[in-house]
Design a protein around this motif. Structure first.
Motif, PDB file in Angstrom:
ATOM      1  N   LEU A 262      28.059 -61.583  -4.263  1.00  0.00           N
ATOM      2  CA  LEU A 262      29.318 -61.190  -4.894  1.00  0.00           C
ATOM      3  C   LEU A 262      30.277 -62.371  -4.996  1.00  0.00           C
ATOM      4  O   LEU A 262      31.000 -62.517  -5.987  1.00  0.00           O
ATOM      5  CB  LEU A 262      29.968 -60.050  -4.109  1.00  0.00           C
ATOM      6  CG  LEU A 262      29.249 -58.703  -4.150  1.00  0.00           C
ATOM      7  CD1 LEU A 262      29.966 -57.685  -3.279  1.00  0.00           C
ATOM      8  CD2 LEU A 262      29.147 -58.184  -5.578  1.00  0.00           C
ATOM      9  N   ALA A 263      30.271 -63.235  -3.974  1.00  0.00           N
ATOM     10  CA  ALA A 263      31.119 -64.427  -4.013  1.00  0.00           C
ATOM     11  C   ALA A 263      30.672 -65.372  -5.125  1.00  0.00           C
ATOM     12  O   ALA A 263      31.499 -65.991  -5.808  1.00  0.00           O
ATOM     13  CB  ALA A 263      31.102 -65.133  -2.667  1.00  0.00           C
ATOM     14  N   SER A 264      29.364 -65.444  -5.341  1.00  0.00           N
ATOM     15  CA  SER A 264      28.839 -66.377  -6.345  1.00  0.00           C
ATOM     16  C   SER A 264      29.126 -65.902  -7.777  1.00  0.00           C
ATOM     17  O   SER A 264      29.360 -66.719  -8.662  1.00  0.00           O
ATOM     18  CB  SER A 264      27.329 -66.578  -6.154  1.00  0.00           C
ATOM     19  OG  SER A 264      26.614 -65.382  -6.466  1.00  0.00           O
ATOM     20  N   VAL A 265      29.105 -64.579  -7.997  1.00  0.00           N
ATOM     21  CA  VAL A 265      29.327 -64.071  -9.357  1.00  0.00           C
ATOM     22  C   VAL A 265      30.800 -63.775  -9.618  1.00  0.00           C
ATOM     23  O   VAL A 265      31.211 -63.593 -10.769  1.00  0.00           O
ATOM     24  CB  VAL A 265      28.483 -62.815  -9.632  1.00  0.00           C
ATOM     25  CG1 VAL A 265      27.000 -63.149  -9.563  1.00  0.00           C
ATOM     26  CG2 VAL A 265      28.817 -61.681  -8.671  1.00  0.00           C
ATOM     27  N   GLY A 266      31.605 -63.712  -8.564  1.00  0.00           N
ATOM     28  CA  GLY A 266      33.046 -63.548  -8.734  1.00  0.00           C
ATOM     29  C   GLY A 266      33.483 -62.157  -9.175  1.00  0.00           C
ATOM     30  O   GLY A 266      34.563 -62.016  -9.765  1.00  0.00           O
ATOM     31  N   VAL A 267      32.693 -61.128  -8.907  1.00  0.00           N
ATOM     32  CA  VAL A 267      33.097 -59.757  -9.231  1.00  0.00           C
ATOM     33  C   VAL A 267      32.870 -58.885  -8.004  1.00  0.00           C
ATOM     34  O   VAL A 267      32.211 -59.294  -7.049  1.00  0.00           O
ATOM     35  CB  VAL A 267      32.313 -59.180 -10.436  1.00  0.00           C
ATOM     36  CG1 VAL A 267      32.580 -60.002 -11.687  1.00  0.00           C
ATOM     37  CG2 VAL A 267      30.822 -59.125 -10.135  1.00  0.00           C
ATOM     38  N   GLU A 268      33.419 -57.681  -8.032  1.00  0.00           N
ATOM     39  CA  GLU A 268      33.292 -56.759  -6.915  1.00  0.00           C
ATOM     40  C   GLU A 268      32.613 -55.477  -7.355  1.00  0.00           C
ATOM     41  O   GLU A 268      32.595 -55.135  -8.537  1.00  0.00           O
ATOM     42  CB  GLU A 268      34.675 -56.418  -6.334  1.00  0.00           C
ATOM     43  CG  GLU A 268      35.413 -57.614  -5.765  1.00  0.00           C
ATOM     44  CD  GLU A 268      36.770 -57.225  -5.213  1.00  0.00           C
ATOM     45  OE1 GLU A 268      37.187 -56.065  -5.443  1.00  0.00           O
ATOM     46  OE2 GLU A 268      37.403 -58.064  -4.562  1.00  0.00           O
ATOM     47  N   SER A 269      32.073 -54.773  -6.386  1.00  0.00           N
ATOM     48  CA  SER A 269      31.527 -53.446  -6.655  1.00  0.00           C
ATOM     49  C   SER A 269      32.659 -52.492  -7.014  1.00  0.00           C
ATOM     50  O   SER A 269      33.757 -52.557  -6.448  1.00  0.00           O
ATOM     51  CB  SER A 269      30.783 -52.927  -5.430  1.00  0.00           C
ATOM     52  OG  SER A 269      30.469 -51.549  -5.570  1.00  0.00           O
ATOM     53  N   GLN A 270      32.382 -51.590  -7.939  1.00  0.00           N
ATOM     54  CA  GLN A 270      33.354 -50.577  -8.319  1.00  0.00           C
ATOM     55  C   GLN A 270      33.164 -49.284  -7.527  1.00  0.00           C
ATOM     56  O   GLN A 270      33.962 -48.347  -7.679  1.00  0.00           O
ATOM     57  CB  GLN A 270      33.213 -50.252  -9.817  1.00  0.00           C
ATOM     58  CG  GLN A 270      33.684 -51.367 -10.756  1.00  0.00           C
ATOM     59  CD  GLN A 270      35.194 -51.445 -10.816  1.00  0.00           C
ATOM     60  OE1 GLN A 270      35.836 -51.881  -9.866  1.00  0.00           O
ATOM     61  NE2 GLN A 270      35.760 -51.013 -11.928  1.00  0.00           N
ATOM     62  N   LEU A 271      32.132 -49.224  -6.700  1.00  0.00           N
ATOM     63  CA  LEU A 271      31.840 -47.964  -6.017  1.00  0.00           C
ATOM     64  C   LEU A 271      32.955 -47.501  -5.078  1.00  0.00           C
ATOM     65  O   LEU A 271      33.250 -46.298  -5.029  1.00  0.00           O
ATOM     66  CB  LEU A 271      30.514 -48.058  -5.265  1.00  0.00           C
ATOM     67  CG  LEU A 271      29.277 -48.289  -6.144  1.00  0.00           C
ATOM     68  CD1 LEU A 271      28.005 -48.154  -5.320  1.00  0.00           C
ATOM     69  CD2 LEU A 271      29.244 -47.326  -7.327  1.00  0.00           C
ATOM     70  N   PRO A 272      33.613 -48.406  -4.306  1.00  0.00           N
ATOM     71  CA  PRO A 272      34.747 -47.924  -3.506  1.00  0.00           C
ATOM     72  C   PRO A 272      35.830 -47.282  -4.368  1.00  0.00           C
ATOM     73  O   PRO A 272      36.403 -46.252  -3.988  1.00  0.00           O
ATOM     74  CB  PRO A 272      35.251 -49.207  -2.821  1.00  0.00           C
ATOM     75  CG  PRO A 272      34.046 -50.084  -2.743  1.00  0.00           C
ATOM     76  CD  PRO A 272      33.297 -49.826  -4.026  1.00  0.00           C
ATOM     77  N   LYS A 273      36.086 -47.865  -5.525  1.00  0.00           N
ATOM     78  CA  LYS A 273      37.086 -47.308  -6.444  1.00  0.00           C
ATOM     79  C   LYS A 273      36.642 -45.944  -6.964  1.00  0.00           C
ATOM     80  O   LYS A 273      37.449 -45.015  -7.098  1.00  0.00           O
ATOM     81  CB  LYS A 273      37.314 -48.277  -7.605  1.00  0.00           C
ATOM     82  CG  LYS A 273      38.443 -47.885  -8.543  1.00  0.00           C
ATOM     83  CD  LYS A 273      38.668 -48.966  -9.586  1.00  0.00           C
ATOM     84  CE  LYS A 273      39.819 -48.608 -10.530  1.00  0.00           C
ATOM     85  NZ  LYS A 273      40.042 -49.683 -11.539  1.00  0.00           N
ATOM     86  N   VAL A 274      35.339 -45.816  -7.255  1.00  0.00           N
ATOM     87  CA  VAL A 274      34.802 -44.541  -7.735  1.00  0.00           C
ATOM     88  C   VAL A 274      34.957 -43.455  -6.670  1.00  0.00           C
ATOM     89  O   VAL A 274      35.394 -42.332  -6.966  1.00  0.00           O
ATOM     90  CB  VAL A 274      33.312 -44.708  -8.120  1.00  0.00           C
ATOM     91  CG1 VAL A 274      32.665 -43.344  -8.374  1.00  0.00           C
ATOM     92  CG2 VAL A 274      33.181 -45.597  -9.353  1.00  0.00           C
ATOM     93  N   ILE A 275      34.612 -43.786  -5.434  1.00  0.00           N
ATOM     94  CA  ILE A 275      34.699 -42.805  -4.342  1.00  0.00           C
ATOM     95  C   ILE A 275      36.149 -42.375  -4.128  1.00  0.00           C
ATOM     96  O   ILE A 275      36.452 -41.178  -4.020  1.00  0.00           O
ATOM     97  CB  ILE A 275      34.106 -43.387  -3.050  1.00  0.00           C
ATOM     98  CG1 ILE A 275      32.609 -43.641  -3.227  1.00  0.00           C
ATOM     99  CG2 ILE A 275      34.341 -42.443  -1.865  1.00  0.00           C
ATOM    100  CD1 ILE A 275      31.986 -44.467  -2.105  1.00  0.00           C
ATOM    101  N   LEU A 276      37.065 -43.337  -4.084  1.00  0.00           N
ATOM    102  CA  LEU A 276      38.476 -43.009  -3.871  1.00  0.00           C
ATOM    103  C   LEU A 276      39.038 -42.179  -5.021  1.00  0.00           C
ATOM    104  O   LEU A 276      39.834 -41.262  -4.798  1.00  0.00           O
ATOM    105  CB  LEU A 276      39.292 -44.294  -3.706  1.00  0.00           C
ATOM    106  CG  LEU A 276      39.198 -44.973  -2.339  1.00  0.00           C
ATOM    107  CD1 LEU A 276      39.887 -46.333  -2.375  1.00  0.00           C
ATOM    108  CD2 LEU A 276      39.819 -44.100  -1.255  1.00  0.00           C
TER     109      LEU A 276
END
Length: 379
Positions: A262-276
């Protein structure tokens, strides 16, 4: 929350990534025939801090139940595909994640042969609405019959009038029932009907991994189409772009490998946002109980009073409720210890009318028979 959408658009793969489950995710419609169910942890940095602070023997975070519901197709309300069974599964959940495909891939078939998010969104909404209309017609016939009896109560006649108003609203076919402007009395009747279009909805836009990694998802034409469709049909609903392919890839990685990737591609997972988003769509919050034995998050409906919140721990706590001690998370975070919170005069003594707030740390006082005692996980 149930995951709905057309067949073969990534629902089961999303469910697998969300829940680390192993649900079949093959490239053909109706792979998932029976709904799969799992619990997912609700991400909360406050809970993490409390666990680090108390170092308890046991931790119990807040959870959201997610169901993977097999794909609906055009004509499902009339039984097309496995429509009737699937629509019954939709009826069993409290809210919906509506996943829509927004990527081209010749190797992944589309039940409608072409990728068109506006059309796909309309198909699902129409099928849910048609099923509701069918249900409403049966209910209206039955309530009308009962209302004509000499013994019919005034309440039933009032409810029948509300039912007719809802039926008229649905016949216009412009918006879901949940988007109507209803009084509290009307809302109570609507809630008793368990309509599919009354359920809260979170829209998830499944884009390609390349689009997601490039960071230009806001510019692709399909997301614009989806945003316009939601604004026209269900304004105000949450829309979350994500890539199921990307989420599936990182869900298979170990923690260290995932962090580095994730650090190398510079993006984050959206799953925490989906769950919240799903958790909040159901109007859920949670309070904490904390101590060396256990740190636990307890989910309650927003605007719950203290006796109701106590009842989540045990029903006897509602009946025997005499009071509650409340620490605000921010006070504990800033002052570091319970003793410091107490010394600062910030340990609050509240009664039965207190409305629990998200993040409260609660210690309930409960009377059992003639003996008063305090339920505390902290001591």
């Amino acid at each position: 929350m149930g995951v709905v959408g057309l067949p073969n658009i990534g629902k089961s793969s999303l469910f697998n990534a969300l829940t680390n489950s192993s649900v079949p995710a093959e490239n053909y419609p109706f792979c998932t025939i029976d709904p799969s169910e799992a619990l997912v942890q609700v991400p909360d940095t406050r809970f993490d801090w409390l666990c680090n602070t108390y170092q308890p023997n046991k931790i119990t975070p807040a959870h959201l139940t997610v169901l993977d519901i097999a794909g609906l197709v055009r004509g499902a309300a009339q039984g097309a595909g496995l429509g009737n069974a699937f629509l019954a599964n939709v009826g069993s959940v409290d809210g919906l994640y509506h996943l829509v495909r927004a990527f081209e891939d010749d190797d992944v078939t589309h039940v409608e042969n072409t990728v068109d998010p506006r059309r796909d969104l309309g198909i699902i909404q129409d099928e849910l609405r048609l099923k509701d209309e069918e249900s409403m017609e049966r209910t209206l016939t039955e309530w009308t019959r009962l209302a004509t009896k000499p013994s019919a109560s005034r309440t039933l006649k009032d409810q029948l009038q509300i039912l007719e108003q809802v039926t008229t609203f649905m016949a216009n076919g412009t918006r879901d029932v949940r988007k109507g402007q209803w009084t509290q009395e009307q809302a109570q009747v609507i809630n008793s009907l368990h309509l599919l279009t009354a359920k809260p909805m979170v829209y998830l836009c499944n884009v390609s991994m390349d689009d997601y990694l490039s960071g230009v998802t806001k510019d692709i034409r399909w997301l614009t189409d989806i945003q316009e469709w939601v604004n026209e049909n269900n304004p105000g609903d949450i829309i979350i772009p994500l890539s199921v392919s990307f989420e599936s890839k990182i869900s298979e990685m170990g923690l260290e490998e995932r962090t580095d990737y994730l650090a190398s591609v510079g993006v984050e997972s959206q799953l925490p946002k989906v769950i919240l988003a799903g958790y909040k769509a159901l109007h859920l919050i949670h309070y904490f109980t904390c101590g060396p034995q256990e740190v636990r998050a307890w989910s309650v409906r927003d605007n719950s009073k203290a006796p109701e919140a106590a009842g989540v721990i045990h029903t006897d706590f509602t009946r025997g409720f005499t009071g509650v001690e409340i620490m605000k998370y921010n006070d504990l975070y800033q002052l570091k210890t319970e003793a410091a919170v107490r010394s600062a005069g910030k340990l609050l003594q509240k009664g039965k009318d207190y409305i629990i707030e998200d993040g409260d740390i609660a210690h309930f006082k409960v009377r059992k028979k003639k003996i008063a005692y305090v339920w505390r996980s902290c001591f």
